[in-house]
Design a protein around this motif. Structure first.
Motif, PDB file in Angstrom:
ATOM      1  N   ILE A 306       0.920  -1.272   0.033  1.00 36.43           N
ATOM      2  CA  ILE A 306      -0.155  -0.001  -0.019  1.00 36.43           C
ATOM      3  C   ILE A 306       0.843   1.155  -0.131  1.00 36.43           C
ATOM      4  O   ILE A 306       0.381   2.273  -0.516  1.00 36.43           O
ATOM      5  N   ASN A 307       2.016   1.062   0.462  1.00 29.79           N
ATOM      6  CA  ASN A 307       2.920   2.112   0.601  1.00 29.79           C
ATOM      7  C   ASN A 307       3.416   2.655  -0.700  1.00 29.79           C
ATOM      8  O   ASN A 307       3.466   3.673  -1.198  1.00 29.79           O
ATOM      9  N   ASN A 308       3.576   1.511  -1.522  1.00 33.90           N
ATOM     10  CA  ASN A 308       4.282   1.860  -2.937  1.00 33.90           C
ATOM     11  C   ASN A 308       3.199   2.014  -4.164  1.00 33.90           C
ATOM     12  O   ASN A 308       3.361   2.165  -5.156  1.00 33.90           O
ATOM     13  N   GLY A 309       1.947   1.798  -3.371  1.00 38.26           N
ATOM     14  CA  GLY A 309       0.612   2.023  -4.522  1.00 38.26           C
ATOM     15  C   GLY A 309       0.162   0.667  -5.337  1.00 38.26           C
ATOM     16  O   GLY A 309      -0.463   0.746  -6.057  1.00 38.26           O
ATOM     17  N   GLN A 310       0.490  -0.274  -4.751  1.00 40.33           N
ATOM     18  CA  GLN A 310       0.059  -1.762  -5.395  1.00 40.33           C
ATOM     19  C   GLN A 310      -1.062  -1.948  -4.642  1.00 40.33           C
ATOM     20  O   GLN A 310      -1.856  -2.652  -5.451  1.00 40.33           O
ATOM     21  N   ILE A 311      -1.618  -1.367  -3.658  1.00 41.24           N
ATOM     22  CA  ILE A 311      -2.828  -1.670  -3.091  1.00 41.24           C
ATOM     23  C   ILE A 311      -3.406  -0.216  -2.805  1.00 41.24           C
ATOM     24  O   ILE A 311      -2.739   0.750  -2.465  1.00 41.24           O
ATOM     25  N   ALA A 312      -4.888  -0.079  -3.061  1.00 40.09           N
ATOM     26  CA  ALA A 312      -5.325   1.329  -3.150  1.00 40.09           C
ATOM     27  C   ALA A 312      -5.965   1.700  -1.416  1.00 40.09           C
ATOM     28  O   ALA A 312      -5.739   2.603  -0.957  1.00 40.09           O
ATOM     29  N   CYS A 313      -6.557   0.675  -0.881  1.00 36.30           N
ATOM     30  CA  CYS A 313      -6.818   0.861   0.371  1.00 36.30           C
ATOM     31  C   CYS A 313      -7.164  -0.482   1.406  1.00 36.30           C
ATOM     32  O   CYS A 313      -7.262  -1.615   0.507  1.00 36.30           O
ATOM     33  N   MET A 314      -7.391  -0.542   2.646  1.00 42.00           N
ATOM     34  CA  MET A 314      -7.793  -1.493   3.386  1.00 42.00           C
ATOM     35  C   MET A 314      -8.698  -1.188   4.444  1.00 42.00           C
ATOM     36  O   MET A 314      -8.524   0.017   5.007  1.00 42.00           O
ATOM     37  N   VAL A 315      -9.586  -1.751   4.962  1.00 43.46           N
ATOM     38  CA  VAL A 315     -10.183  -1.714   6.196  1.00 43.46           C
ATOM     39  C   VAL A 315      -9.633  -1.748   7.360  1.00 43.46           C
ATOM     40  O   VAL A 315      -9.407  -3.119   7.671  1.00 43.46           O
ATOM     41  N   LEU A 316      -9.088  -0.722   8.049  1.00 44.77           N
ATOM     42  CA  LEU A 316      -8.100  -0.874   9.392  1.00 44.77           C
ATOM     43  C   LEU A 316      -8.357   0.254  10.115  1.00 44.77           C
ATOM     44  O   LEU A 316      -9.067   1.060   9.498  1.00 44.77           O
ATOM     45  N   GLY A 317      -8.052  -0.005  11.232  1.00 41.76           N
ATOM     46  CA  GLY A 317      -7.951   1.232  12.459  1.00 41.76           C
ATOM     47  C   GLY A 317      -6.934   2.141  12.228  1.00 41.76           C
ATOM     48  O   GLY A 317      -5.922   1.805  11.503  1.00 41.76           O
ATOM     49  N   SER A 318      -6.911   3.316  12.723  1.00 42.33           N
ATOM     50  CA  SER A 318      -5.973   4.508  12.674  1.00 42.33           C
ATOM     51  C   SER A 318      -4.611   3.849  13.182  1.00 42.33           C
ATOM     52  O   SER A 318      -3.366   4.309  12.773  1.00 42.33           O
ATOM     53  N   TRP A 319      -4.567   2.610  14.110  1.00 37.44           N
ATOM     54  CA  TRP A 319      -3.569   2.178  14.369  1.00 37.44           C
ATOM     55  C   TRP A 319      -2.348   1.729  13.467  1.00 37.44           C
ATOM     56  O   TRP A 319      -1.112   1.585  13.664  1.00 37.44           O
ATOM     57  N   ALA A 320      -2.934   1.399  12.385  1.00 39.66           N
ATOM     58  CA  ALA A 320      -2.234   0.843  11.253  1.00 39.66           C
ATOM     59  C   ALA A 320      -1.471   1.850  10.344  1.00 39.66           C
ATOM     60  O   ALA A 320      -0.756   1.716   9.605  1.00 39.66           O
ATOM     61  N   VAL A 321      -1.929   3.024  10.521  1.00 42.47           N
ATOM     62  CA  VAL A 321      -1.307   4.208   9.571  1.00 42.47           C
ATOM     63  C   VAL A 321       0.089   4.183   9.958  1.00 42.47           C
ATOM     64  O   VAL A 321       1.018   4.290   8.734  1.00 42.47           O
ATOM     65  N   PRO A 322       0.622   4.361  11.065  1.00 45.78           N
ATOM     66  CA  PRO A 322       2.034   4.445  11.129  1.00 45.78           C
ATOM     67  C   PRO A 322       2.842   3.062  10.572  1.00 45.78           C
ATOM     68  O   PRO A 322       4.105   3.510   9.999  1.00 45.78           O
TER      69      PRO A 322
END
Length: 376
Positions: A306-322
């Motif tokens: 997701i960092n390099n743009g191969q994935i657009a999005c995922m259903v996760l909590g804000s804890w996953a952002v960092p």
């Protein structure tokens, strides 16, 4: 500053960052874009304040760090699901916390063990008994908390210590959250959304599915929505919280009302409710907008994707952002949005509350219990 005050400050910081990521504004900020789905300590304590269990002399609220139990020499074992904090390159590795702790308690050695399949493995370890001294409390029945974990104080005592907690039973608290955050939302790559021509964040299930289709049309090599199905916890544990905060705006719905509602999964006809949470998942799979083989998803690998743009999005909590930000060179591309449901009030909502809580082994030695309490 005493360490026991640190959680309240760090929780406030996490919440401020989480709410900013959800698009808070100056006119109302987090209050406009979110509602608390996990009850704050003061409110929840009132509903479970009867007949507190006898609390030992090891009391969280009364501990003075750096002064109490400084004569103890021992080694404590800590179990964690945060394997990312044990890796080289973590923004704030666990060793940072251990080093700070050892400045006050140089004779207490802390042994950290990271567990990837934490939810399942720790339940098995808990049954075995010989698991260590501190763990993030897994999904045990609250009536069984006293069997496994040391009581840390009454809800009345903890109200003055913590902003959020959820591991309590009959007025006694057994766990201290290591952080709090927003759940029932979506971590996404802003650059991918923008490149696909999506200029406004989707606020309804229909708009969200349309955005995923637009991403696939823009670049078929990008996975619009990654489910993390193989991880297990990433399904119910990340989608279900949307039922309370995002889909209903009612912090009591999931745990107090759903079971007493006739046909709770029926379509309410207004784009809200549990029906529309799960319809998003159903439609995304049915339209081919998720990974091709859901049985081989890779939790650690998806962070870099997701960092390099191969994935657009995922259903996760804000804890996953960092974690997603740290997984590559495109930290600024990672952002967080509420689940794509708009309430009849015209507002979007998200759930706010604690993550895993530290629990101390009720069966370990007295010295290790004291050392564990200081560490927590």
């Amino acid at each position: 500053m005493k360490m026991k005050k640190f959680l309240a400050l760090s929780t406030a910081s996490v919440m401020a960052l989480s709410m900013a990521a959800c698009g808070s504004t100056d006119n109302g900020g987090a209050a406009e874009s979110s509602v608390a789905s996990t009850t704050p300590a003061t409110a929840e304590a009132s509903s479970e304040a009867a007949a507190p269990a006898e609390v030992t002399s090891l009391n969280y609220a009364e501990l003075t760090l750096g002064e109490d139990y400084t004569d103890i020499t021992t080694t404590i074992k800590v179990l964690t699901n945060r394997t990312d904090l044990l890796e080289d390159g973590a923004a704030v590795p666990f060793q940072t916390y251990i080093d700070a702790f050892n400045e006050m308690y140089p004779n207490i050695t802390v042994d950290i063990e990271g567990i990837t399949d934490y939810a399942s493995d720790t339940l098995l370890r808990l049954q075995g008994g010989d698991w260590g001294d501190v763990m993030f409390i897994p999904a045990v029945d609250k009536a069984d908390l006293s069997t496994y974990f040391l009581p840390l104080g009454t809800t009345t005592e903890m109200d003055g210590q913590l902003n959020y907690y959820n591991q309590m039973y009959e007025g006694t608290v057994y766990g201290v959250p290591y952080t709090a955050g927003v759940s029932g939302g979506i971590v996404y790559n802003k650059a991918v959304f923008e490149a696909a021509g999506i200029t406004e964040m989707p606020k309804t299930p229909e708009d969200f599915i349309a955005a995923l289709k637009q991403i696939k049309e823009y670049d078929s090599s990008i996975i619009p929505l990654y489910t993390n199905y193989a991880a297990g916890w990433a399904m119910g544990g990340q989608w279900d919280p949307a039922i309370s905060g995002s889909a209903t705006g009612d912090s009591t719905y999931m745990n107090q009302k759903l079971l007493h509602t006739a046909n709770p999964f029926a379509d309410p006809g207004d784009g809200t409710g549990a029906y529309n949470v799960y319809k998003v998942m159903y439609d995304a799979v049915a339209e081919g907008l998720t990974e091709e083989d859901y049985s081989t998803t890779d939790w650690e690998g998806c962070k870099g994707m997701i960092n390099n743009g191969q994935i657009a999005c995922m259903v996760l909590g804000s804890w996953a952002v960092p974690q997603m930000k740290e997984a590559g060179d495109n930290a600024d591309d990672i952002a967080y949005m509420p689940f794509p449901i708009t309430l009849t009030s015209g507002k979007q909502a998200a759930s706010v509350g604690p993550d895993y809580s530290f629990g101390i082994n009720a069966s370990t030695t007295e010295d290790n219990q004291a050392a564990a309490l200081c560490f927590v």
